[in-house]
Design a protein around this motif. Structure first.
Motif, PDB file in Angstrom:
ATOM      1  N   GLY A  10      42.444  43.245  26.280  1.00 33.09           N
ATOM      2  CA  GLY A  10      41.339  42.803  26.597  1.00 33.09           C
ATOM      3  C   GLY A  10      40.630  41.757  25.415  1.00 33.09           C
ATOM      4  N   ASN A  11      39.807  40.926  25.775  1.00 29.92           N
ATOM      5  CA  ASN A  11      39.186  40.281  24.447  1.00 29.92           C
ATOM      6  C   ASN A  11      37.632  40.046  24.903  1.00 29.92           C
ATOM      7  N   GLU A  12      37.172  38.780  24.247  1.00 37.59           N
ATOM      8  CA  GLU A  12      35.458  38.723  24.556  1.00 37.59           C
ATOM      9  C   GLU A  12      35.298  38.118  26.020  1.00 37.59           C
ATOM     10  N   PHE A  13      36.300  37.777  26.702  1.00 37.03           N
ATOM     11  CA  PHE A  13      36.124  36.932  28.058  1.00 37.03           C
ATOM     12  C   PHE A  13      36.795  37.999  28.951  1.00 37.03           C
ATOM     13  N   THR A  14      37.601  38.850  28.917  1.00 37.42           N
ATOM     14  CA  THR A  14      37.950  39.775  30.058  1.00 37.42           C
ATOM     15  C   THR A  14      38.773  40.805  29.733  1.00 37.42           C
ATOM     16  N   GLN A  15      39.285  41.755  30.535  1.00 42.24           N
ATOM     17  CA  GLN A  15      39.721  43.017  30.331  1.00 42.24           C
ATOM     18  C   GLN A  15      40.737  43.210  31.465  1.00 42.24           C
ATOM     19  N   VAL A  16      42.126  43.708  31.096  1.00 44.71           N
ATOM     20  CA  VAL A  16      43.051  43.763  32.175  1.00 44.71           C
ATOM     21  C   VAL A  16      43.829  45.280  31.904  1.00 44.71           C
ATOM     22  N   ILE A  17      44.157  45.866  32.880  1.00 49.06           N
ATOM     23  CA  ILE A  17      44.966  47.374  32.960  1.00 49.06           C
ATOM     24  C   ILE A  17      46.226  46.987  33.633  1.00 49.06           C
ATOM     25  N   VAL A  32      45.613  44.991  36.828  1.00 41.72           N
ATOM     26  CA  VAL A  32      44.244  45.105  37.335  1.00 41.72           C
ATOM     27  C   VAL A  32      43.337  44.457  36.522  1.00 41.72           C
ATOM     28  N   SER A  33      42.412  43.612  37.237  1.00 38.33           N
ATOM     29  CA  SER A  33      41.250  43.212  36.673  1.00 38.33           C
ATOM     30  C   SER A  33      40.157  43.989  37.117  1.00 38.33           C
ATOM     31  N   PRO A  34      39.957  44.812  36.500  1.00 41.53           N
ATOM     32  CA  PRO A  34      38.401  45.658  36.800  1.00 41.53           C
ATOM     33  C   PRO A  34      37.219  44.826  37.274  1.00 41.53           C
ATOM     34  N   LYS A  35      36.924  43.870  36.466  1.00 35.69           N
ATOM     35  CA  LYS A  35      35.829  42.939  36.518  1.00 35.69           C
ATOM     36  C   LYS A  35      35.871  42.176  37.782  1.00 35.69           C
ATOM     37  N   LEU A  36      36.989  41.728  38.189  1.00 39.40           N
ATOM     38  CA  LEU A  36      37.192  40.839  39.397  1.00 39.40           C
ATOM     39  C   LEU A  36      37.639  41.682  40.818  1.00 39.40           C
ATOM     40  N   LYS A  37      37.786  43.119  40.422  1.00 42.47           N
ATOM     41  CA  LYS A  37      38.583  43.872  41.464  1.00 42.47           C
ATOM     42  C   LYS A  37      39.531  43.359  42.004  1.00 42.47           C
ATOM     43  N   ARG A  38      40.592  42.870  41.633  1.00 40.31           N
ATOM     44  CA  ARG A  38      41.819  42.296  41.736  1.00 40.31           C
ATOM     45  C   ARG A  38      42.993  42.916  41.148  1.00 40.31           C
ATOM     46  N   SER A  39      44.007  42.950  41.765  1.00 44.11           N
ATOM     47  CA  SER A  39      45.371  43.440  41.321  1.00 44.11           C
ATOM     48  C   SER A  39      46.508  42.819  41.691  1.00 44.11           C
ATOM     49  N   ILE A  40      47.610  42.877  40.898  1.00 46.00           N
ATOM     50  CA  ILE A  40      48.919  42.128  41.615  1.00 46.00           C
ATOM     51  C   ILE A  40      49.971  43.416  40.947  1.00 46.00           C
ATOM     52  N   GLN A  41      51.127  43.406  41.764  1.00 46.16           N
ATOM     53  CA  GLN A  41      52.167  44.059  41.566  1.00 46.16           C
ATOM     54  C   GLN A  41      53.580  43.110  41.510  1.00 46.16           C
ATOM     55  N   LEU A  42      54.173  43.074  40.374  1.00 39.12           N
ATOM     56  CA  LEU A  42      55.214  42.287  40.018  1.00 39.12           C
ATOM     57  C   LEU A  42      56.471  43.043  39.765  1.00 39.12           C
ATOM     58  N   ASP A  43      57.544  42.533  40.497  1.00 40.10           N
ATOM     59  CA  ASP A  43      58.943  43.037  40.391  1.00 40.10           C
ATOM     60  C   ASP A  43      59.393  42.466  38.934  1.00 40.10           C
TER      61      ASP A  43
END
Length: 68
Positions: A10-17, A32-43
């Motif tokens: 993360g930084n001052e703008f966002t955080q991802v898991i 996963v972007s907890p703030k936006l409640k969005r996620s993606i799975q990449l192979d």
């Protein structure tokens, strides 16, 4: 199989898991972007394809988030 431990970036703008997950079709990286409640799975191929891109591609992503 148990999922791998997660990493938080993360930084001052966002955080991802970020974590490695196991699916019926093999390993994936889930972002996963907890703030936006969005996620993606990449192979692995999708992840590798990120390395083929010039930085301008990502700049374009940020210019029009969510394809607006």
């Amino acid at each position: 199989m148990a999922d791998e431990p997660q990493m938080i970036v993360g930084n001052e703008f966002t955080q991802v898991i970020i974590r490695k997950i196991y699916t019926r079709n093999g390993e994936r990286v889930e972002i996963v972007s907890p703030k936006l409640k969005r996620s993606i799975q990449l192979d692995p191929l999708a992840l590798e394809s990120l390395t083929w891109q010039d930085i301008e591609v990502f700049t374009g992503f940020l210019a029009k988030p969510f394809g607006e």
